[in-house]
Design a protein around this motif. Structure first.
Motif, PDB file in Angstrom:
ATOM      1  N   LEU A  56       0.819  -1.208   0.000  1.00  0.00           N
ATOM      2  CA  LEU A  56       0.000   0.000   0.000  1.00  0.00           C
ATOM      3  C   LEU A  56       0.857   1.263   0.000  1.00  0.00           C
ATOM      4  CD1 LEU A  56      -2.781  -1.110   2.493  1.00  0.00           C
ATOM      5  CD2 LEU A  56      -3.069  -0.674   0.041  1.00  0.00           C
ATOM      6  N   ILE A  57       1.934   1.244   0.766  1.00  0.00           N
ATOM      7  CA  ILE A  57       2.838   2.393   0.773  1.00  0.00           C
ATOM      8  C   ILE A  57       3.424   2.608  -0.614  1.00  0.00           C
ATOM      9  CG2 ILE A  57       5.059   3.250   1.638  1.00  0.00           C
ATOM     10  CD1 ILE A  57       4.384   1.921   4.321  1.00  0.00           C
ATOM     11  N   GLU A  58       3.830   1.526  -1.265  1.00  0.00           N
ATOM     12  CA  GLU A  58       4.390   1.643  -2.615  1.00  0.00           C
ATOM     13  C   GLU A  58       3.352   2.183  -3.595  1.00  0.00           C
ATOM     14  OE1 GLU A  58       5.773  -2.280  -3.425  1.00  0.00           O
ATOM     15  OE2 GLU A  58       7.565  -2.099  -2.172  1.00  0.00           O
ATOM     16  N   LEU A  59       2.112   1.701  -3.484  1.00  0.00           N
ATOM     17  CA  LEU A  59       1.057   2.182  -4.369  1.00  0.00           C
ATOM     18  C   LEU A  59       0.779   3.657  -4.143  1.00  0.00           C
ATOM     19  CD1 LEU A  59      -1.265   1.553  -6.421  1.00  0.00           C
ATOM     20  CD2 LEU A  59      -2.725   1.196  -4.405  1.00  0.00           C
ATOM     21  N   MET A  60       0.684   4.058  -2.870  1.00  0.00           N
ATOM     22  CA  MET A  60       0.372   5.450  -2.569  1.00  0.00           C
ATOM     23  C   MET A  60       1.521   6.378  -2.942  1.00  0.00           C
ATOM     24  SD  MET A  60      -2.717   5.245  -1.643  1.00  0.00           S
ATOM     25  CE  MET A  60      -3.158   6.768  -0.812  1.00  0.00           C
ATOM     26  N   ALA A  61       2.747   5.870  -2.879  1.00  0.00           N
ATOM     27  CA  ALA A  61       3.889   6.657  -3.346  1.00  0.00           C
ATOM     28  C   ALA A  61       3.796   6.876  -4.850  1.00  0.00           C
ATOM     29  CB  ALA A  61       5.190   5.949  -2.993  1.00  0.00           C
ATOM     30  N   GLU A  62       3.373   5.836  -5.575  1.00  0.00           N
ATOM     31  CA  GLU A  62       3.245   5.937  -7.034  1.00  0.00           C
ATOM     32  C   GLU A  62       2.101   6.847  -7.444  1.00  0.00           C
ATOM     33  OE1 GLU A  62       1.913   3.109 -10.808  1.00  0.00           O
ATOM     34  OE2 GLU A  62       2.418   2.185  -8.882  1.00  0.00           O
ATOM     35  N   LYS A  63       0.959   6.717  -6.779  1.00  0.00           N
ATOM     36  CA  LYS A  63      -0.251   7.424  -7.191  1.00  0.00           C
ATOM     37  C   LYS A  63      -0.393   8.811  -6.578  1.00  0.00           C
ATOM     38  CE  LYS A  63      -1.917   4.064  -9.723  1.00  0.00           C
ATOM     39  NZ  LYS A  63      -2.004   4.217 -11.209  1.00  0.00           N
ATOM     40  N   CYS A  64       0.212   9.014  -5.399  1.00  0.00           N
ATOM     41  CA  CYS A  64       0.052  10.294  -4.686  1.00  0.00           C
ATOM     42  C   CYS A  64       1.362  11.063  -4.549  1.00  0.00           C
ATOM     43  CB  CYS A  64      -0.516  10.068  -3.287  1.00  0.00           C
ATOM     44  SG  CYS A  64      -2.149   9.336  -3.249  1.00  0.00           S
ATOM     45  N   GLY A  65       2.460  10.328  -4.407  1.00  0.00           N
ATOM     46  CA  GLY A  65       3.734  10.995  -4.170  1.00  0.00           C
ATOM     47  C   GLY A  65       4.158  11.004  -2.720  1.00  0.00           C
ATOM     48  N   VAL A  66       3.457  10.236  -1.860  1.00  0.00           N
ATOM     49  CA  VAL A  66       3.890  10.161  -0.461  1.00  0.00           C
ATOM     50  C   VAL A  66       5.220   9.421  -0.378  1.00  0.00           C
ATOM     51  CG1 VAL A  66       1.482  10.130   0.310  1.00  0.00           C
ATOM     52  CG2 VAL A  66       2.712   7.961   0.029  1.00  0.00           C
ATOM     53  N   SER A  67       5.850   9.498   0.773  1.00  0.00           N
ATOM     54  CA  SER A  67       7.126   8.813   0.951  1.00  0.00           C
ATOM     55  C   SER A  67       6.966   7.306   0.758  1.00  0.00           C
ATOM     56  CB  SER A  67       7.680   9.085   2.356  1.00  0.00           C
ATOM     57  OG  SER A  67       8.845   8.305   2.585  1.00  0.00           O
ATOM     58  N   ALA A  68       7.879   6.714   0.002  1.00  0.00           N
ATOM     59  CA  ALA A  68       7.883   5.270  -0.209  1.00  0.00           C
ATOM     60  C   ALA A  68       8.676   4.542   0.865  1.00  0.00           C
ATOM     61  CB  ALA A  68       8.467   4.948  -1.587  1.00  0.00           C
ATOM     62  N   ASP A  69       9.242   5.282   1.804  1.00  0.00           N
ATOM     63  CA  ASP A  69      10.067   4.701   2.851  1.00  0.00           C
ATOM     64  C   ASP A  69       9.181   4.192   3.990  1.00  0.00           C
ATOM     65  OD1 ASP A  69      11.900   3.989   4.751  1.00  0.00           O
ATOM     66  OD2 ASP A  69      12.829   5.967   4.921  1.00  0.00           O
ATOM     67  N   PRO A  70       9.123   2.880   4.227  1.00  0.00           N
ATOM     68  CA  PRO A  70       8.282   2.369   5.312  1.00  0.00           C
ATOM     69  C   PRO A  70       8.768   2.805   6.689  1.00  0.00           C
ATOM     70  CG  PRO A  70       9.619   0.607   4.386  1.00  0.00           C
ATOM     71  CD  PRO A  70       9.805   1.787   3.496  1.00  0.00           C
ATOM     72  N   LEU A  71      10.017   3.280   6.768  1.00  0.00           N
ATOM     73  CA  LEU A  71      10.546   3.752   8.047  1.00  0.00           C
ATOM     74  C   LEU A  71      10.156   5.200   8.330  1.00  0.00           C
ATOM     75  CD1 LEU A  71      14.114   2.144   7.972  1.00  0.00           C
ATOM     76  CD2 LEU A  71      12.013   1.262   9.015  1.00  0.00           C
ATOM     77  N   CYS A  72       9.546   5.861   7.353  1.00  0.00           N
ATOM     78  CA  CYS A  72       9.021   7.213   7.563  1.00  0.00           C
ATOM     79  C   CYS A  72       7.659   7.073   8.232  1.00  0.00           C
ATOM     80  CB  CYS A  72       8.889   7.951   6.233  1.00  0.00           C
ATOM     81  SG  CYS A  72       8.121   9.583   6.363  1.00  0.00           S
ATOM     82  N   THR A  73       7.578   7.418   9.505  1.00  0.00           N
ATOM     83  CA  THR A  73       6.372   7.121  10.281  1.00  0.00           C
ATOM     84  C   THR A  73       5.726   8.345  10.918  1.00  0.00           C
ATOM     85  OG1 THR A  73       7.727   6.632  12.237  1.00  0.00           O
ATOM     86  CG2 THR A  73       7.161   4.775  10.797  1.00  0.00           C
ATOM     87  N   PHE A  74       6.249   9.533  10.665  1.00  0.00           N
ATOM     88  CA  PHE A  74       5.631  10.717  11.266  1.00  0.00           C
ATOM     89  C   PHE A  74       5.826  11.914  10.350  1.00  0.00           C
ATOM     90  CE2 PHE A  74       9.996  10.645  12.695  1.00  0.00           C
ATOM     91  CZ  PHE A  74      10.398  11.968  12.607  1.00  0.00           C
ATOM     92  N   GLY A  75       5.144  12.997  10.691  1.00  0.00           N
ATOM     93  CA  GLY A  75       5.204  14.208   9.884  1.00  0.00           C
ATOM     94  C   GLY A  75       3.998  14.312   8.968  1.00  0.00           C
ATOM     95  N   HIS A  76       4.004  15.307   8.097  1.00  0.00           N
ATOM     96  CA  HIS A  76       2.900  15.522   7.177  1.00  0.00           C
ATOM     97  C   HIS A  76       3.158  14.811   5.860  1.00  0.00           C
ATOM     98  CE1 HIS A  76       0.519  18.514   9.404  1.00  0.00           C
ATOM     99  NE2 HIS A  76       1.682  18.839   9.950  1.00  0.00           N
ATOM    100  N   ASP A  77       2.091  14.276   5.286  1.00  0.00           N
ATOM    101  CA  ASP A  77       2.201  13.643   3.979  1.00  0.00           C
ATOM    102  C   ASP A  77       2.457  14.692   2.891  1.00  0.00           C
ATOM    103  OD1 ASP A  77       2.066  10.888   4.260  1.00  0.00           O
ATOM    104  OD2 ASP A  77      -0.116  10.833   4.255  1.00  0.00           O
ATOM    105  N   VAL A  78       2.993  14.220   1.787  1.00  0.00           N
ATOM    106  CA  VAL A  78       3.258  15.077   0.629  1.00  0.00           C
ATOM    107  C   VAL A  78       2.567  14.469  -0.584  1.00  0.00           C
ATOM    108  CG1 VAL A  78       5.008  15.997  -0.919  1.00  0.00           C
ATOM    109  CG2 VAL A  78       5.467  15.868   1.536  1.00  0.00           C
ATOM    110  N   ILE A  79       1.847  15.301  -1.320  1.00  0.00           N
ATOM    111  CA  ILE A  79       1.224  14.894  -2.581  1.00  0.00           C
ATOM    112  C   ILE A  79       1.951  15.614  -3.712  1.00  0.00           C
ATOM    113  CG2 ILE A  79      -0.873  14.994  -3.989  1.00  0.00           C
ATOM    114  CD1 ILE A  79      -2.503  14.811  -1.428  1.00  0.00           C
ATOM    115  N   ASP A  80       2.361  14.872  -4.705  1.00  0.00           N
ATOM    116  CA  ASP A  80       3.044  15.457  -5.854  1.00  0.00           C
ATOM    117  C   ASP A  80       2.021  16.225  -6.695  1.00  0.00           C
ATOM    118  OD1 ASP A  80       4.338  16.045  -8.220  1.00  0.00           O
ATOM    119  OD2 ASP A  80       5.258  14.065  -8.431  1.00  0.00           O
ATOM    120  N   PRO A  81       2.134  17.540  -6.813  1.00  0.00           N
ATOM    121  CA  PRO A  81       1.131  18.302  -7.580  1.00  0.00           C
ATOM    122  C   PRO A  81       1.055  17.888  -9.040  1.00  0.00           C
ATOM    123  CG  PRO A  81       3.020  19.689  -7.008  1.00  0.00           C
ATOM    124  CD  PRO A  81       3.165  18.427  -6.230  1.00  0.00           C
TER     125      PRO A  81
END
Length: 271
Positions: A56-81
């Motif tokens: 799911l993380i990989e899919l959301m990184a591809e479709k949204c631009g969120v971090s693909a790093d599973p060790l990234c567990t806090f902070g605000h999400d990023v969407i690729d405009p």
């Protein structure tokens, strides 16, 4: 400045894309719920493939631009405009195609306080183009499980956009309707349309359970989704949702107005 350049700047400035309000913690919690098959995260989708949190993380990184790093567990999400703009283009193209063939359309939202104006503008434009914007099951009861337990809602339409309300008087100064992820409202609406002998929608537009519930039943569906809602993106990946636009779906309603202009212009539906 081109309309695309201006819209990209607006997306980032309004935090509809770029750094958004949705947190990584919230998104990861929803990914875990989805991977566990929790209906609160599936929102009407019955996945065909096994989707673990890493997938799911990989899919959301591809479709949204969120971090693909599973060790990234806090902070605000990023969407690729750029991903938002690309999906808005695909959304507009399908909207225009539906308008040109005079398709029957059903529009519904689980975010009426934020997105009613966006969807209502689409409904107005489609109606003006000769499309039938459907309003089945007006006033029908829908029992939805909430964090407060099972609550009876009523299906209603405001400017041809479906939403659900809790019983009781509306509060002055507030947009109508309750926030929900449930697919039950779209199922009730589609069942009512079928029971009445049609017409059935050729396109369902919305968010949350409206998109996933319709797509799961085989209807062409498209809409908007935030980074903490993996279900529409899984539906798209599995071929049951046509278009998903990644953006923050909880911003001030006024921030979506430039998106309306962009989509209607590209769809050839501007007045």
């Amino acid at each position: 400045m081109s309309s695309t350049t201006a819209l990209r700047a607006h997306l980032v400035r309004a935090r509809l894309a770029g750094v958004v309000a949705t947190t990584r913690e919230v998104s990861l919690r929803r990914y875990r719920l989805f991977a566990a098959g929790d209906p609160r995260a599936l929102i009407g989708l019955d996945p065909e493939l096994p989707w673990g949190q890493r997938e799911l993380i990989e899919l959301m990184a591809e479709k949204c631009g969120v971090s693909a790093d599973p060790l990234c567990t806090f902070g605000h999400d990023v969407i690729d405009p750029e991903l938002t703009l690309s999906a808005l283009g695909a959304f507009a193209d399908r909207l225009g195609a539906a308008a040109r063939r005079g398709a029957a359309v059903l529009i519904g939202t689980g975010h009426p306080h934020r997105l009613l104006g966006f969807y209502a503008a689409l409904a107005d434009a489609l109606s003006a183009a000769g499309c039938a914007v459907l309003t089945p099951a007006q006033g029908r009861c829908v029992d939805i499980t909430t964090r407060f337990g099972l609550r009876t809602h009523h299906l209603d339409y405001v400017r041809q956009v479906a939403l659900v309300r809790l019983p009781g008087p509306a509060r002055p100064g507030c947009e109508p309707g309750a926030h929900t992820h449930s697919p039950l409202p779209v199922r009730v609406a589609l069942d009512a349309a079928a029971a009445a002998g049609g017409p059935l929608p050729e396109l369902v537009i919305g968010d949350h359970g409206w998109v996933c519930g319709a797509g799961q039943l085989g209807f062409e569906a498209m809409g908007l989704a935030d980074t903490d809602d993996p279900a529409p993106f899984v539906g798209q990946a599995e071929g049951r949702v046509a278009v998903v636009v990644p953006l923050d779906d909880g911003a001030r309603s006024v921030y979506y107005r430039p998106l309306i202009r962009y989509v209607l212009d590209r769809a050839g539906l501007s007045s």
